[in-house]
Design an enzyme around this catalytic site. Sequence first.
Site, PDB file in Angstrom:
ATOM      1  N   HIS A 139       0.802  -1.232   0.000  1.00 18.27           N
ATOM      2  CA  HIS A 139       0.000   0.000   0.000  1.00 18.27           C
ATOM      3  C   HIS A 139       0.828   1.272   0.000  1.00 18.27           C
ATOM      4  O   HIS A 139       0.307   2.337   0.321  1.00 18.27           O
ATOM      5  CB  HIS A 139      -0.918   0.051   1.223  1.00 18.27           C
ATOM      6  CG  HIS A 139      -1.960  -1.016   1.256  1.00 18.27           C
ATOM      7  ND1 HIS A 139      -3.233  -0.824   0.788  1.00 18.27           N
ATOM      8  CD2 HIS A 139      -1.912  -2.293   1.681  1.00 18.27           C
ATOM      9  CE1 HIS A 139      -3.936  -1.928   0.946  1.00 18.27           C
ATOM     10  NE2 HIS A 139      -3.138  -2.853   1.494  1.00 18.27           N
ATOM     11  N   LYS A 181      -8.175  13.524   4.708  1.00 18.87           N
ATOM     12  CA  LYS A 181      -7.218  12.417   4.641  1.00 18.87           C
ATOM     13  C   LYS A 181      -6.247  12.605   5.801  1.00 18.87           C
ATOM     14  O   LYS A 181      -6.228  13.667   6.422  1.00 18.87           O
ATOM     15  CB  LYS A 181      -6.454  12.426   3.311  1.00 18.87           C
ATOM     16  CG  LYS A 181      -5.892  13.805   2.939  1.00 18.87           C
ATOM     17  CD  LYS A 181      -5.292  13.845   1.543  1.00 18.87           C
ATOM     18  CE  LYS A 181      -6.290  13.946   0.419  1.00 18.87           C
ATOM     19  NZ  LYS A 181      -6.504  12.697  -0.314  1.00 18.87           N
ATOM     20  N   ARG A 182      -5.431  11.583   6.082  1.00 17.84           N
ATOM     21  CA  ARG A 182      -4.425  11.781   7.117  1.00 17.84           C
ATOM     22  C   ARG A 182      -3.518  12.960   6.755  1.00 17.84           C
ATOM     23  O   ARG A 182      -3.311  13.260   5.576  1.00 17.84           O
ATOM     24  CB  ARG A 182      -3.593  10.491   7.296  1.00 17.84           C
ATOM     25  CG  ARG A 182      -4.341   9.407   8.057  1.00 17.84           C
ATOM     26  CD  ARG A 182      -4.626   9.814   9.491  1.00 17.84           C
ATOM     27  NE  ARG A 182      -3.433   9.779  10.290  1.00 17.84           N
ATOM     28  CZ  ARG A 182      -3.137   8.834  11.178  1.00 17.84           C
ATOM     29  NH1 ARG A 182      -3.980   7.837  11.401  1.00 17.84           N
ATOM     30  NH2 ARG A 182      -2.022   8.877  11.867  1.00 17.84           N
ATOM     31  N   LYS A 235       0.995  14.341   1.086  1.00 19.41           N
ATOM     32  CA  LYS A 235      -0.367  14.620   0.631  1.00 19.41           C
ATOM     33  C   LYS A 235      -0.580  16.120   0.373  1.00 19.41           C
ATOM     34  O   LYS A 235      -1.500  16.521  -0.300  1.00 19.41           O
ATOM     35  CB  LYS A 235      -1.385  14.119   1.649  1.00 19.41           C
ATOM     36  CG  LYS A 235      -1.374  12.588   1.805  1.00 19.41           C
ATOM     37  CD  LYS A 235      -2.400  12.131   2.834  1.00 19.41           C
ATOM     38  CE  LYS A 235      -2.300  10.657   3.186  1.00 19.41           C
ATOM     39  NZ  LYS A 235      -2.984   9.758   2.230  1.00 19.41           N
ATOM     40  N   THR A 249      -8.576   6.431  -1.778  1.00 19.02           N
ATOM     41  CA  THR A 249      -9.915   5.872  -1.932  1.00 19.02           C
ATOM     42  C   THR A 249     -10.948   6.968  -1.688  1.00 19.02           C
ATOM     43  O   THR A 249     -12.071   6.885  -2.197  1.00 19.02           O
ATOM     44  CB  THR A 249     -10.159   4.711  -0.949  1.00 19.02           C
ATOM     45  OG1 THR A 249      -9.655   5.083   0.344  1.00 19.02           O
ATOM     46  CG2 THR A 249      -9.450   3.448  -1.417  1.00 19.02           C
ATOM     47  N   LYS A 305     -14.665   7.938  -3.558  1.00 15.49           N
ATOM     48  CA  LYS A 305     -15.928   8.238  -2.870  1.00 15.49           C
ATOM     49  C   LYS A 305     -16.484   9.578  -3.343  1.00 15.49           C
ATOM     50  O   LYS A 305     -17.692   9.726  -3.581  1.00 15.49           O
ATOM     51  CB  LYS A 305     -15.709   8.268  -1.349  1.00 15.49           C
ATOM     52  CG  LYS A 305     -15.336   6.908  -0.769  1.00 15.49           C
ATOM     53  CD  LYS A 305     -14.793   6.995   0.659  1.00 15.49           C
ATOM     54  CE  LYS A 305     -14.069   5.699   1.035  1.00 15.49           C
ATOM     55  NZ  LYS A 305     -13.226   5.805   2.231  1.00 15.49           N
TER      56      LYS A 305
HETATM   57  C1  26M Z   1       2.866   0.043  10.411  1.00 18.55           C
HETATM   58  C2  26M Z   1       3.685  -0.364  11.440  1.00 18.55           C
HETATM   59  C3  26M Z   1       3.422   0.019  12.734  1.00 18.55           C
HETATM   60  C4  26M Z   1       2.292   0.778  13.001  1.00 18.55           C
HETATM   61  C5  26M Z   1       1.463   1.171  11.971  1.00 18.55           C
HETATM   62  C6  26M Z   1       1.752   0.813  10.690  1.00 18.55           C
HETATM   63  C7  26M Z   1       0.889   1.265   9.583  1.00 18.55           C
HETATM   64  C8  26M Z   1      -0.498   1.336   9.754  1.00 18.55           C
HETATM   65  C9  26M Z   1      -1.302   1.773   8.730  1.00 18.55           C
HETATM   66  C10 26M Z   1       1.418   1.597   8.362  1.00 18.55           C
HETATM   67  C11 26M Z   1       0.598   2.028   7.339  1.00 18.55           C
HETATM   68  C12 26M Z   1      -0.756   2.118   7.519  1.00 18.55           C
HETATM   69  O1  26M Z   1      -1.619   2.548   6.543  1.00 18.55           O
HETATM   70  C13 26M Z   1      -1.104   3.006   5.334  1.00 18.55           C
HETATM   71  C14 26M Z   1      -2.244   3.392   4.443  1.00 18.55           C
HETATM   72  O2  26M Z   1      -3.349   3.659   4.888  1.00 18.55           O
HETATM   73  N1  26M Z   1      -1.978   3.431   3.150  1.00 18.55           N
HETATM   74  C15 26M Z   1      -2.994   3.837   2.201  1.00 18.55           C
HETATM   75  O3  26M Z   1      -3.658   2.675   1.735  1.00 18.55           O
HETATM   76  C16 26M Z   1      -4.763   3.013   0.942  1.00 18.55           C
HETATM   77  C17 26M Z   1      -5.494   1.737   0.594  1.00 18.55           C
HETATM   78  O4  26M Z   1      -4.740   0.994  -0.323  1.00 18.55           O
HETATM   79  C18 26M Z   1      -4.318   3.782  -0.286  1.00 18.55           C
HETATM   80  O5  26M Z   1      -5.465   4.192  -0.987  1.00 18.55           O
HETATM   81  C19 26M Z   1      -3.487   5.007   0.104  1.00 18.55           C
HETATM   82  O6  26M Z   1      -2.955   5.613  -1.047  1.00 18.55           O
HETATM   83  C20 26M Z   1      -2.370   4.589   1.043  1.00 18.55           C
HETATM   84  O7  26M Z   1      -1.691   5.729   1.525  1.00 18.55           O
END
Ligand code: 26M
Length: 825
Positions: free
Chosen positions: A361, A552-553, A558, A662, A666
């Site tokens: 991702h 978004k975050r 971003k 995503t 939406k």
């Molecule tokens: C990893 C290790 C330790 C603690 C947390 C994490 C971690 C948690 C969530 C790392 C990444 C995380 O999320 C990343 C994320 O949300 N990526 C997004 O994924 C979406 C679905 O595929 C994409 O649409 C986004 O572009 C992408 O940024």
Amino acid sequence: MTQITAPHEQISAEAFADEIRDYLLKGQGVKPAEAKVEDVYVAAATAVRNHLLDAWAKTREDMVSGNTKAVGYLSAEFLMGRQLRNALLNAGLTEQFNKAVAELGFDPHDVITAEPEPGLGNGGLGRLAACFIDSLASIGVPAFGYGIQYQYGIFRQEFDDKGRQYERADYWLANENPWGHTDYNRDVRVNFGGHVEDNNGRRVWNPDWSVRAVPVDYLVPGYESGRVNTLRLWTAKAYHEIDLRAFNRGEYYQAVENQVKAEDITKILYPEDSTPQGKSLRLQQQYFFVAASLHDAIRTFYPGQDKPDMATFPNKITFQLNDTHPVIGIPELMRILIDEYGYDWDTAWDITTRTFNYTCHTLLPEALEIWPARLIRELLPRHMEIIEQINERFVSLLQTLTDDSAKIDRMRIVTSGDDPQVRMAYLATAGGTHVNGVAELHSQLLKDVTLRDFSDLFPNKFTNVTNGVTPRRFVRLANPRMSDLITEGLGTDTWISDLSKLEGLVPLADDGEFVHRFAEVKRANKRDFAGFAKEHYGFDVNPDTMFDSMIKRLHEYKRQSLKILAVIARYASLKSGETDVNTFTPRTVIFGAKAAPGYAMAKETIQLINNVSRVINNDPDIQGKLNVLFPWNYNIELSQNLIPATELDEQISQAGKEASGTGNMKFAINGALTVGTLDGANVEIRERVGYENFFLFGMTVDEVEALYAEGYDKGMSRQYYENDPRLKRAIDMVADGTFSEGDRSTYQNLVNDWLSKDYFMTLADFGAYMDIQSEIEKTYADEKKWFRMALLNTARTGYFSSDRSIEDYLERVWMTGPLPEDPQL
Ligand code: 26M
């Protein structure tokens, strides 16, 4: 169409009201006259859940007894949002609920909103998992979602009087949770620590502590599929709650230490979503839920068998690794096969690699998970041995494929050196069959950049599955007005389970009356949002302004800072009279964003947005023509209210950084126009809606690369500042204290970064962004044109349903499909 509650089970509103009364008394111990809205919520949820139970049991039975391979979606996050309305929709009980609750003297909306939102995810990745399990059930694929029931979800965001973010714990389980059923009788032991011994050539792991994994089951009803799948979230418990000897000595903390240590594992969701911290507790979480899930799948598919024929395992279930978070499952399955069932290495490896697939991702190198071997060894000594062996064998394999020793070194799963590191993305790539990215551009960049060596040597592993979003929650539930209009326009509501049918709206884009009604829907949604914003945040929102959203975050890539700089520049030109306040297109700019608690730059950006908002909204010169709103604690509820009301959606990441996005999907489906860069799924959205119906700006991936090659991040950004007076004025205002009551140090880090590094090229894209905003204003002035474009966005984005994503996974990755239709339904 197959309803979960078969026709003979369909009940009247009166009967449903009776059921609610019954649960009020039997569950809550209250008569309707004494009931609080929270009681009615629990009783109604219980009633709906009970209507799903037969179909749930039947789905499980068909799954275990049939020959359709199941899907296990392994994800550390499921960002579900509230369940009641979705469950009612999919059970076909919405009307009955509305009437029954009214009959009991309550407002259905109040009952719906009495549910706390489960926020068991950070953002896109967690929400994607939630959309996918909805689609799996709706298509009728036998599937389990496997994850963690965190006691505390993503933090609740608040702002202090200086506009700074602070975090509060999200104790979402404070009250009764009618959806999750804790199944104490199906617990699993998960071991940690200790050491490995050799016993006549067999490796024996003697762990030194273990935790009890208890499943909490959530029903996942499909929409009109008659199927109900399971989301199984594990919670950690201690085996020995209290050490009585310590207790009797008066050592009270020591007495419960074991319990604390065990239950800590599922205590809290880590709120970092881009820079993994390498914390032992996080690795414990990962192993905990993955080990429990694998064990659960084995006992589900081989009930009562001590020595199952595990060679058939990959035909029973395929596991999808949602990013690298569950990748420890690969050595865990190897350990089970070799140590517990006595398979030889090669057979075990064949089974394992056929069982797992991996979705990546990200593109950011700093977001790739890497664990110190030392830490894995300490917690999971046997797994570290297996990983080392996987690495050695993998290196040997590479030596047969290439002479390029530098390349082999780059591809090592365990790095060499005195503090070796395990690269989880490489372990996932080597240990599974397929690797996919989440949008066309992202999958291409994975092959060309992030995993280039791997795609050179194993080209067939790589594929793409473009993300999608569930039309049930994000269209039908979030936007009922537009849903009704679509159903009227198409003459059917089958689009809800086949979103490609939206294509049938294309001809209506030339029907002035229909476009007008589409515009009316948007206006009504804007009024609703104004009401929501007033009620929840105390904001005064003028619905007669353009609603321009960026949700978004908060992350540098971003580029929320690009948006806020553009707002400041516009503010300055309104103040100076360069832009005439009287002819300016009035706008409400809405931000929603949480920053990781330790991400200083992101937090400074939040503070800046809040203070720009304070200054502009209160400046009488602006006459309310430009407003900035920053509702705190952006969550699923807010997204469901804001997206249908938005006219312009901001997707302005630096090209090559957003894997997919995503939110962009939406918004487009809900008839917002996008201003965006050629990044992630924006590329595909633009292809589909038509170039003329998308506001494109900014550098491409290649242009970004070329500018880095010129040394952009080594100080070139300053030239853009010097050369564009609009940009210079905006940055100067941030620096000079305009948004910090005269204090020049508040945004020092941001300003310094813009002028000396600006890694994500905000300044370089600023000019193009200002220009496209002017074009947007011109287009918006022509209402017919705007809403024709908006309708075409809705009509042409049916592709971005998560149902289509799941169909792609079934065909390209999982090689399975729905269960045969149930003749009883
Ligand atoms: C990893 C290790 C330790 C603690 C947390 C994490 C971690 C948690 C969530 C790392 C990444 C995380 O999320 C990343 C994320 O949300 N990526 C997004 O994924 C979406 C679905 O595929 C994409 O649409 C986004 O572009 C992408 O940024």
